[in-house]
Design an enzyme around this catalytic site. Structure first.
Site, PDB file in Angstrom:
ATOM      1  N   ARG A   1       0.856  -1.175   0.000  1.00 32.23           N
ATOM      2  CA  ARG A   1       0.000   0.000   0.000  1.00 32.23           C
ATOM      3  C   ARG A   1       0.897   1.231   0.000  1.00 32.23           C
ATOM      4  O   ARG A   1       1.917   1.252   0.697  1.00 32.23           O
ATOM      5  CB  ARG A   1      -0.926   0.033   1.226  1.00 32.23           C
ATOM      6  CG  ARG A   1      -2.086  -0.948   1.168  1.00 32.23           C
ATOM      7  CD  ARG A   1      -3.096  -0.535   0.120  1.00 32.23           C
ATOM      8  NE  ARG A   1      -4.281  -1.380   0.102  1.00 32.23           N
ATOM      9  CZ  ARG A   1      -4.419  -2.477  -0.641  1.00 32.23           C
ATOM     10  NH1 ARG A   1      -3.414  -2.876  -1.405  1.00 32.23           N
ATOM     11  NH2 ARG A   1      -5.529  -3.175  -0.610  1.00 32.23           N
TER      12      ARG A   1
ATOM     13  N   GLU B   1      -4.989   6.127  -5.763  1.00 33.91           N
ATOM     14  CA  GLU B   1      -5.012   5.316  -6.977  1.00 33.91           C
ATOM     15  C   GLU B   1      -4.599   6.158  -8.191  1.00 33.91           C
ATOM     16  O   GLU B   1      -4.939   7.338  -8.275  1.00 33.91           O
ATOM     17  CB  GLU B   1      -6.421   4.753  -7.206  1.00 33.91           C
ATOM     18  CG  GLU B   1      -6.788   3.619  -6.256  1.00 33.91           C
ATOM     19  CD  GLU B   1      -5.921   2.394  -6.445  1.00 33.91           C
ATOM     20  OE1 GLU B   1      -5.792   1.906  -7.581  1.00 33.91           O
ATOM     21  OE2 GLU B   1      -5.351   1.916  -5.441  1.00 33.91           O
TER      22      GLU B   1
ATOM     23  N   HIS C   1      -0.538   0.318 -10.172  1.00 36.69           N
ATOM     24  CA  HIS C   1      -1.278  -0.613  -9.312  1.00 36.69           C
ATOM     25  C   HIS C   1      -1.823  -1.793 -10.120  1.00 36.69           C
ATOM     26  O   HIS C   1      -3.024  -2.003 -10.229  1.00 36.69           O
ATOM     27  CB  HIS C   1      -2.419   0.093  -8.577  1.00 36.69           C
ATOM     28  CG  HIS C   1      -2.901  -0.697  -7.382  1.00 36.69           C
ATOM     29  ND1 HIS C   1      -3.953  -0.299  -6.592  1.00 36.69           N
ATOM     30  CD2 HIS C   1      -2.464  -1.877  -6.849  1.00 36.69           C
ATOM     31  CE1 HIS C   1      -4.148  -1.175  -5.629  1.00 36.69           C
ATOM     32  NE2 HIS C   1      -3.249  -2.151  -5.768  1.00 36.69           N
TER      33      HIS C   1
END
Length: 316
Positions: free
Chosen positions: A234, A263, A283
């Protein structure tokens, strides 16, 4: 009494595939609605939750302002490993059961770790540019994984898989975890020792109050100047500004990053975008065809088990 399952965003499979899983895992009297686009905002999320008792989602934030509008919601099947994007405190208050899909991306994420590491060690981005611009291999001397010390921070399922692959590459593997784990071929040490001795440090911890900013200026200063940091966990586990400074100052050699403070798309003022010796991915660690297929099965199994009164993969 019939129940309504609302899949409030795409989960990586088609509507037909979702229907097939529904027919395989859920009772006939469960109504299902599958939204194949993401909601624009919390208001649209709330509208989608209307009359839903069962909800499935991937990684879009689902906060209290939307969730509180779903008066009938009793269960969330989160088609993701982490649940930090869900209003967990609200779910606890309202006795909404939340299950995740831990395990679906063990191979996918761990393989990306080594894609990033090899990309950095063998200077693949520069190699590609050299070929395209008529250059030779001059200046592209690389490094091997074999013989390096590989540090795994967090020895959950993905961390253990990463450690296993690191051993296959011929690395000495150090591991750090809050609790003791007995893993063949992994020497468990404290975080300071791992950072000091590792040539590659790979992060595999969930985002919690305890892990936010786990790797900051102090921790980066402990690493070897030749070391690289890989983050597929993360974004906020690492202090972004501190990492950008460490890369710019040469405190560490390079970083491979798949996760950021938010994001992608990443804001243009993110300091990492101007830092040298970086390799980024937007991601994609979990995003393989195989992983998404496994994830969908687990997500539907979670709903099935909940309806049977035997919920699985429950998050606290």
């Amino acid at each position: 009494m019939s129940q309504k399952l609302v899949i409030i965003e795409p989960i990586g499979i088609s509507a037909d595939e979702a229907q097939a899983l529904k027919e395989k895992y859920l009772p006939d009297d469960v109504e299902m609605v599958y939204y194949e686009t993401k909601a624009k905002d919390a208001e649209e999320q709330a509208a989608r939750l209307k009359d839903a008792s069962l909800v499935m989602l991937a990684n879009s934030p689902l906060r209290e302002d939307a969730l509180s509008k779903g008066q009938d919601v009793k269960f969330l099947s989160v088609a993701f490993t982490g649940v930090d994007h869900v209003a967990m405190d609200y779910c606890r208050e309202q006795n909404i059961v939340v299950s995740n899909c831990s395990g679906y991306a063990n191979e996918a994420v761990s393989e990306l770790v080594f894609g990033l590491a090899i990309g950095i060690y063998r200077k693949l981005a520069a190699c590609d540019e050299a070929v395209r611009s008529g250059k030779t291999r001059a200046g592209l001397l690389g490094l091997e994984l074999s013989g390096k010390t590989f540090g795994v921070v967090g020895l959950g399922a993905i961390g253990r898989q990463t450690a296993k692959v690191a051993q296959a590459f011929g690395c000495k593997v150090l591991g750090y975890n809050r609790s003791k784990k007995d893993i063949e071929g992994v020497e468990q040490v404290d975080l300071e020792t791992l950072l000091k001795e590792s040539d590659i440090v790979s992060l595999h911890v969930p985002l919690t109050a305890a892990t936010k900013g786990l790797i900051g200026e102090k921790e980066l200063s402990l690493m070897k100047p030749s070391a690289i940091l890989i983050n597929t966990a993360r974004g906020p586990v690492v202090d972004t500004a501190a990492l950008a400074k460490a890369l710019t100052d040469g405190t560490i050699a390079a970083a491979g990053i798949d996760v950021f403070d938010g994001e992608p798309p990443i804001p243009a003022d993110n300091p990492l975008l101007k830092a040298p010796h970086t390799l980024f991915a937007p991601h994609v660690g979990f995003a393989t065809k195989e992983a998404l297929a496994k994830r969908a099965v687990i997500a539907f199994e979670n709903v099935s088990k909940y309806l049977q009164g035997q919920p699985q993969n429950v998050m606290g």
